[in-house]
Design an enzyme around this catalytic site. Structure first.
Site, PDB file in Angstrom:
ATOM      1  N   THR A 102      42.350  37.551  46.483  1.00  0.00           N
ATOM      2  CA  THR A 102      41.354  38.808  46.212  1.00  0.00           C
ATOM      3  C   THR A 102      39.865  38.567  46.137  1.00  0.00           C
ATOM      4  O   THR A 102      39.669  37.453  45.810  1.00  0.00           O
ATOM      5  CB  THR A 102      41.821  39.313  44.762  1.00  0.00           C
ATOM      6  N   VAL A 142      50.976  48.806  43.465  1.00  0.00           N
ATOM      7  CA  VAL A 142      49.301  48.685  43.112  1.00  0.00           C
ATOM      8  C   VAL A 142      49.337  47.631  41.897  1.00  0.00           C
ATOM      9  O   VAL A 142      49.814  47.688  41.118  1.00  0.00           O
ATOM     10  CB  VAL A 142      49.046  50.083  42.813  1.00  0.00           C
ATOM     11  N   GLY A 143      48.442  46.802  42.227  1.00  0.00           N
ATOM     12  CA  GLY A 143      47.948  45.672  41.185  1.00  0.00           C
ATOM     13  C   GLY A 143      46.993  46.011  40.363  1.00  0.00           C
ATOM     14  O   GLY A 143      46.490  47.374  40.205  1.00  0.00           O
ATOM     15  N   THR A 162      41.180  37.945  39.256  1.00  0.00           N
ATOM     16  CA  THR A 162      41.930  37.845  40.249  1.00  0.00           C
ATOM     17  C   THR A 162      43.169  36.992  39.808  1.00  0.00           C
ATOM     18  O   THR A 162      42.751  36.171  38.930  1.00  0.00           O
ATOM     19  CB  THR A 162      41.218  36.803  41.466  1.00  0.00           C
ATOM     20  N   GLY A 163      44.296  37.017  40.308  1.00  0.00           N
ATOM     21  CA  GLY A 163      45.233  36.534  39.690  1.00  0.00           C
ATOM     22  C   GLY A 163      46.838  37.495  39.711  1.00  0.00           C
ATOM     23  O   GLY A 163      46.527  38.439  40.579  1.00  0.00           O
ATOM     24  N   GLY A 196      48.354  40.359  39.454  1.00  0.00           N
ATOM     25  CA  GLY A 196      47.859  41.611  38.695  1.00  0.00           C
ATOM     26  C   GLY A 196      48.860  42.351  37.568  1.00  0.00           C
ATOM     27  O   GLY A 196      48.161  42.790  36.832  1.00  0.00           O
TER      28      GLY A 196
HETATM   29  N1  ASP Z   1      45.106  40.488  41.575  1.00  0.00           N
HETATM   30  C1  ASP Z   1      45.582  40.868  42.703  1.00  0.00           C
HETATM   31  C2  ASP Z   1      46.966  41.670  42.606  1.00  0.00           C
HETATM   32  O1  ASP Z   1      47.482  41.414  41.776  1.00  0.00           O
HETATM   33  C3  ASP Z   1      46.004  39.450  43.439  1.00  0.00           C
HETATM   34  C4  ASP Z   1      44.914  38.757  43.716  1.00  0.00           C
HETATM   35  O2  ASP Z   1      44.039  38.536  42.815  1.00  0.00           O
HETATM   36  O3  ASP Z   1      44.855  38.123  44.572  1.00  0.00           O
HETATM   37  O4  ASP Z   1      46.899  42.667  43.476  1.00  0.00           O
END
Ligand code: ASP
Length: 323
Positions: free
Chosen positions: A188, A217-218, A239-240, A242
């Protein structure tokens, strides 16, 4: 124009980024793209532009790059389709705009900003969000525009792994993680900026997670989870994995730890990562406060990230602390 500090901090995703997987050529491509992103956003701030303009300009660079999981190069869902989410927040007014489940809009962050500025709402999803974009004259691109061979390979691998473990289902929250072991990172993109007027803003854009369920949806478009900005505290983008960022109300938690507990930005960000990890999540964030102090903690081996604060050089990093 004031003499207040200004600057920005960006990320291109956190995850298990390890040397053998990241060839020197690919690493150079990432570092170049991160530096270009920082410089694009910084140029807006340097000439007195707003933090919202800087956030949109920086995120567009990464949405247009095939390297990151946002816009062109986004990961694919279980149906082989890219569904894109984005959000942006104005720390001065606490206004926010978000979109989720887009399939045809080249730069989701631009539409999130239009939701912020042109509607009385905070979030528009799917067909309704795209109808709004149509009214505004947005160009529509076929879903294939977002899809790349690398993401197709990742989806095929995720499906294969899922198939192999079908006989032994994983616990509920581990299913998505397992489906993303592909190249072991999330990807992300996000940006948090402080402008010369002393205002903060943050934005995040993503394709979500490989092999996600249709309609999932994250945290990225959820205000208070993956994105948050408040002039009194900080601006941040996460980011991570979600689901864990939503459940720990991650972004607002960082801000609340500063506001109610008096923690510094670094301490609040580190504590929020710890609490999110306690639930079982992985990832990180980039954040900036009104003094131009930045924090970028993460609990994964790496996080693509970069920053520039007035007077300083453009800095980019990929792995853990890089001297
Ligand atoms: N946080 C994002 C999600 O869960 C994924 C990501 O951070 O790459 O949609």
């Amino acid at each position: 124009m004031s003499n207040l500090p200004f600057g920005l901090v960006i990320h291109g995703g956190a995850g298990v980024i390890v040397r053998p997987e990241l060839t020197p050529e690919l690493e150079t491509q990432y570092r170049t793209a991160l530096a270009e992103t920082v410089d694009t956003g910084y140029a807006v701030l340097e000439r007195g532009g707003s933090c919202l303009d800087a956030v949109v300009a920086a995120i567009k660079v990464m949405e247009d790059s095939p390297l990151f999981n946002a816009g062109h190069g986004a990961v694919m869902n279980a149906e082989g389709v890219c569904e894109l989410d984005a959000s942006i927040m104005d720390g001065r007014t606490l206004d926010a705009g978000a979109v989720a489940g887009l399939q045809h809009i080249r730069n989701p962050i631009a539409l999130a900003r239009d939701v912020l500025e042109r509607t009385p709402h905070v979030m528009l999803i799917g067909g309704g969000a795209e109808a709004f974009a149509w009214q505004l004259g947005y160009e529509f691109v076929p879903n294939q525009y977002f899809q790349t061979d690398r993401r197709r390979r990742q989806l095929a691998l995720a499906r294969e792994l899922e198939h192999r473990t079908a006989a032994h289902p994983l616990p509920r929250h581990e299913r998505v993680t397992f489906a993303t072991v592909d190249d072991n990172k999330y990807g992300t993109v996000g940006c948090a900026a402080l402008d010369r007027a002393g205002n903060l803003a943050a934005g995040t854009s993503t394709g979500g997670m490989t092999n996600k369920q249709y309609g999932r949806v994250g945290d990225s478009p959820i205000i208070g989870a993956g994105t948050y900005a408040k002039n009194a505290t900080c601006a941040l983008s996460a980011t991570g994995h979600g689901e864990f960022f939503i459940r720990s109300v991650f972004g607002h938690n960082v801000s609340a730890l500063m506001e109610y507990k008096g923690l510094s930005l670094q301490d609040a960000a580190t504590e929020a990562v710890r609490q999110m990890a306690e639930l079982g999540g992985t990832g990180g964030l980039v954040a900036i406060d009104r003094q131009g102090r930045i924090a970028m903690p993460f609990n994964t081996p790496g996080m693509y990230r970069g920053s520039r604060v007035a007077g300083g050089p453009t800095e980019v990093s990929v792995f853990g602390p890089e001297a």
